[in-house]
Scaffold this active site. Structure first.
Site, PDB file in Angstrom:
ATOM      1  N   ASP A 153       0.508  -1.050   0.015  1.00 15.17           N
ATOM      2  CA  ASP A 153       0.188  -0.152   0.128  1.00 15.17           C
ATOM      3  C   ASP A 153       1.009   1.034   0.415  1.00 15.17           C
ATOM      4  OD1 ASP A 153      -2.142   1.676   0.277  1.00 15.17           O
ATOM      5  OD2 ASP A 153      -1.715   1.906   3.099  1.00 15.17           O
ATOM      6  N   ASP A 155       0.260   5.125   1.074  1.00 15.96           N
ATOM      7  CA  ASP A 155       0.032   6.410   2.620  1.00 15.96           C
ATOM      8  C   ASP A 155       0.022   5.240   4.061  1.00 15.96           C
ATOM      9  OD1 ASP A 155      -1.104   8.999   1.947  1.00 15.96           O
ATOM     10  OD2 ASP A 155      -1.239   8.178   0.022  1.00 15.96           O
TER      11      ASP A 155
END
Length: 419
Positions: A153, A155
């Site tokens: 991922d 953020d």
């Protein structure tokens, strides 16, 4: 009863991981039986160490038992009878596993770093068990290697929320080390852009580092970005100023994704947009509705910030509305809380990871690790990745660095054993 049900389910259950809570409950028993808070005040170090050793033994025995129960569940999966496994009866929400988990060894590993057995006032916590599960998964992958694909991922996993992957980020040399040892890398992010430059702005530190590295050109090609959960694919390109170029859809789309009809995509986004607008109105939110090609969401007006409860309410309303719609049953979607925004995307990260696996020639879920920070059952877009591969649940970018160091250290240990 209705009000109590909503409080217990809508506001609590979706914020728990039932497997972790179950293990936590098992470890609470030896903590109560063996912990002696007064020992912390004693000057006799031998007595304290003895109790820590005794407690560690009991914790480790329980983790060995859980490891065996998970092994039984994996065996049932192979037979197609996982719904009858002991684990499924004990933890009804548990999903399938792609590998066994080395929980006993992982507990010893983490206990040597977190001193869980030495604690007298604080029992094994949610975070303790989450990290033990991460280590157990990494151990299983390394021991049964090679680890062929690692997806991340963006953020909160690689960089702080809303920030970018700058050149001084400590995760960069660790990702390069993974590539050197043969692992393919995928960034599977909710950020959905059709322009490579937008991704370069978020990932420029890593992309420039790959470009400047001594990695062979073929190895540099083992880096992709899947955007919008599962809607756009870019691969590393040395001849591009943005270090990325768009991959034609037919080169990475799964057969099932090709069947997603534009009319259904438009209909689902229309329903989601209407739901978001209603919630913005009802909750008096200072929000702007953003409609994209494959997503729709809300962001705060300049100077405003949404509270967590409002974000979760918005996600749950949108998710339930779409689940009750006809198109929501035909087309996969992901409604998630981005920290200060809410978006509904076509597809989800399970499709994004599967697309990475297909792009690199058909990598198995048991040879793939997805690293992310959002694994709660609702409003968390990494949760669905569990359907496609093994996963590691981290809480911040520093934990990602620690996890990658664990992979490297365990890999070296494994190599020494096989020499």
């Amino acid at each position: 009863m209705t009000t109590r049900y909503r409080v217990e389910y809508a506001l609590k259950t979706h914020r728990r991981d039932q497997l972790i809570e179950w293990i936590k409950g098992l470890l609470a028993v030896p903590f109560v039986l063996h912990s002696k808070p007064t020992a912390a005040l004693e000057s006799n170090a031998e007595s304290v160490d003895h109790m820590a050793t005794q407690t560690q033994r009991r914790y480790a025995e329980i983790m060995r038992d859980v490891e065996e129960i998970i092994g039984d569940h994996v065996a049932c999966q192979l037979e197609g009878t996982q719904n009858r496994s002991k684990l499924k009866l004990l933890v009804p929400t548990v999903a399938n596993f792609f590998t066994p988990l080395a929980l006993h060894d992982a507990f010893i590993w983490q206990d040597q770093r977190r001193f869980i057995s030495h604690r007298r006032f604080v029992p094994p916590s949610f975070n303790d068990i989450r990290l033990i599960l991460n280590t157990a998964q990494v151990m299983s992958l390394v021991r049964n290697g090679p680890l062929e694909l690692v997806t991340f991922d963006g953020d909160v996993t690689l960089y702080d929320d809303g920030e970018s992957l700058s050149p001084d980020n400590p995760v960069i040399p660790r990702i390069l080390r993974l590539m050197e040892t043969g692992s393919k890398i995928g960034i599977v992010t909710a950020a959905g852009y059709t322009d490579a430059h937008r991704y370069y702005e978020r990932l420029y530190g890593l992309l420039d580092a790959i470009y400047a590295s001594n990695l062979p050109p073929t190895t540099k090609q083992n880096f992709v970005v899947i955007g919008g959960e599962s809607n756009y694919c870019f691969k590393f390109a040395e001849d591009s100023p943005d270090r990325l170029k768009l991959v034609p859809r037919l080169e990475w789309l799964l057969k099932e994704m090709v069947l997603w009809e534009e009319a259904d995509i438009t209909a689902l986004l229309d329903i989601a947009e209407a739901s978001l607008k209603d919630t913005v109105k009802n909750l008096r939110m200072e929000a702007i509705v953003v409609r994209k090609e494959k997503a729709v969401g809300i962001i705060p007006k300049p100077g405003y910030k949404f509270c967590r409860e409002v974000l979760e309410e918005t996600v749950l309303i949108a998710q339930k509305t779409l689940e009750l719609s006809e198109v929501g049953n035909r087309l996969p979607f992901c409604a998630f809380n981005g920290g200060n925004d809410v978006f509904v995307d076509i597809g989800d990260k399970s499709w994004g990871v599967l697309a990475c696996q297909r792009f690199f020639g058909g990598i198995d879920g048991g040879k793939t690790l997805h690293v992310g920070d959002q694994f709660l059952s609702a409003g968390a877009n990494d949760f669905k990745a569990r359907l496609a591969c093994t996963t590691a649940w981290i809480a911040n970018p520093a934990e990602t660095v620690t996890l990658l160091d664990e992979i490297s250290e365990l890999d070296e240990i494994q190599k020494r054993k096989t020499r």
